[in-house]
Design a protein around this motif. Structure first.
Motif, mmCIF file in Angstrom:
data_model
loop_
_atom_site.group_PDB
_atom_site.id
_atom_site.type_symbol
_atom_site.label_atom_id
_atom_site.label_comp_id
_atom_site.label_asym_id
_atom_site.label_seq_id
_atom_site.Cartn_x
_atom_site.Cartn_y
_atom_site.Cartn_z
ATOM 1 N N CYS A 1 0.829 -1.201 0.000
ATOM 2 C CA CYS A 1 0.000 0.000 0.000
ATOM 3 C C CYS A 1 0.868 1.256 0.000
ATOM 4 C CB CYS A 1 -0.922 -0.023 1.214
ATOM 5 S SG CYS A 1 -2.069 1.365 1.252
ATOM 6 N N LEU B 1 2.482 6.653 -7.028
ATOM 7 C CA LEU B 1 1.594 7.745 -7.418
ATOM 8 C C LEU B 1 2.307 9.094 -7.325
ATOM 9 C CD1 LEU B 1 -1.311 8.294 -8.301
ATOM 10 C CD2 LEU B 1 -1.910 8.572 -5.898
ATOM 11 N N GLN C 1 -3.805 4.486 2.629
ATOM 12 C CA GLN C 1 -2.504 4.040 3.131
ATOM 13 C C GLN C 1 -2.435 4.163 4.656
ATOM 14 O OE1 GLN C 1 0.564 6.828 3.091
ATOM 15 N NE2 GLN C 1 2.238 5.387 2.754
ATOM 16 N N CYS D 1 -5.747 8.259 -1.710
ATOM 17 C CA CYS D 1 -4.798 7.153 -1.562
ATOM 18 C C CYS D 1 -4.018 7.274 -0.251
ATOM 19 C CB CYS D 1 -3.834 7.123 -2.744
ATOM 20 S SG CYS D 1 -4.591 6.578 -4.289
ATOM 21 N N ALA E 1 -0.786 2.362 -9.983
ATOM 22 C CA ALA E 1 -0.656 3.816 -9.850
ATOM 23 C C ALA E 1 -0.649 4.491 -11.216
ATOM 24 C CB ALA E 1 0.626 4.153 -9.088
ATOM 25 N N LEU F 1 2.110 1.907 -3.402
ATOM 26 C CA LEU F 1 1.124 2.548 -4.277
ATOM 27 C C LEU F 1 1.224 4.058 -4.144
ATOM 28 C CD1 LEU F 1 -1.308 2.438 -6.181
ATOM 29 C CD2 LEU F 1 -2.773 2.261 -4.158
ATOM 30 N N MET F 2 1.364 4.528 -2.908
ATOM 31 C CA MET F 2 1.495 5.963 -2.676
ATOM 32 C C MET F 2 2.799 6.488 -3.267
ATOM 33 S SD MET F 2 -0.412 8.229 -1.257
ATOM 34 C CE MET F 2 -0.058 9.941 -1.608
#
Length: 218
Positions: A37, A44, A190, A186, A167, A40-41
């Motif tokens: 997770c 992004l 997270q 997001c 992402a 993902l941030m």
């Protein structure tokens, strides 16, 4: 591992073995989920930063490059500090502190009022994410059985890479004016996942008793 009639490993056998091992190690499984997770941030921010720096803050592309240089330097310092602090604080405390800082930085980054503030928050997130990576790698090196280390390591790397194309897809589907909203959403996800992850790991004996042997510190 099941073999083919030619004596080699069966297709997909390594992946199944790695998945079986990962399922048998709940502390590692939860940490991988939290780090996925966080990745993902990270993905992004890496994708959206050039757009935000140029369109939102009115800076040149070179300013985006400077941002990542500053963030990389902060990450190196954080990784060194986290490695030094593992024996004193333990894996869980280092991970919980890193998760808290990463979540707070990401929740604030979409509201950054200036380029300088944005740089500081991204660097703070990157540094905290480096601390989480130290915790994951330390735990992974000590709890995975040697016989299954290669297959399980490969599986965890694959799971940690999956958020990057996700992402990219999210960014492609989001118009530039809504990027800050996407980052904020997001970041909230997270923060919630990392909170649940470390609450569940709080009394986990693997993170409470695991230390870093001298030969693992380098």
């Amino acid at each position: 591992m099941r073999a083919t009639r030619h004596g080699g490993p069966a297709p997909g056998g390594g992946l199944r073995e790695g998945w079986k091992t990962l399922r048998s190690l709940p502390s590692l499984r939860r940490l991988v989920t939290g780090l996925a997770c966080s990745n993902l941030m990270l993905a992004l921010l890496q994708s959206a930063t050039p757009i935000l720096v140029e369109d939102h803050f009115g800076r040149s592309p070179a300013a985006a490059g400077a941002l990542w240089s500053i963030a990389a330097a902060a990450t190196l310092v954080a990784v060194a500090c986290c490695r030094a602090g593992l024996d004193r604080l333990g894996l869980w405390r280092v991970g919980a502190i890193s998760a808290t800082v990463a979540s707070a930085a990401c929740l604030a980054v979409s509201q950054a009022p200036s380029y300088t503030g944005y740089v500081a928050l991204v660097a703070l997130f990157m540094a905290a994410d480096g601390g989480l990576t130290v915790v994951l790698r330390t735990l992974r090196s000590q709890v995975i059985p040697p016989a299954a280390f290669g297959t399980t390591l490969s599986l965890t790397i694959l799971l940690l890479l999956l958020p990057f194309p996700v992402a990219g897809l999210l960014l492609a589907l989001t118009p530039p004016p809504y990027l800050n909203g996407l980052i904020g959403a997001c970041a909230l996800v997270q923060a919630l996942i990392l909170l649940v992850t470390f609450l569940r790991l709080r009394n986990d004996p693997m993170l409470r008793t695991t230390t870093v042997p001298a030969h693992r510190k380098t």
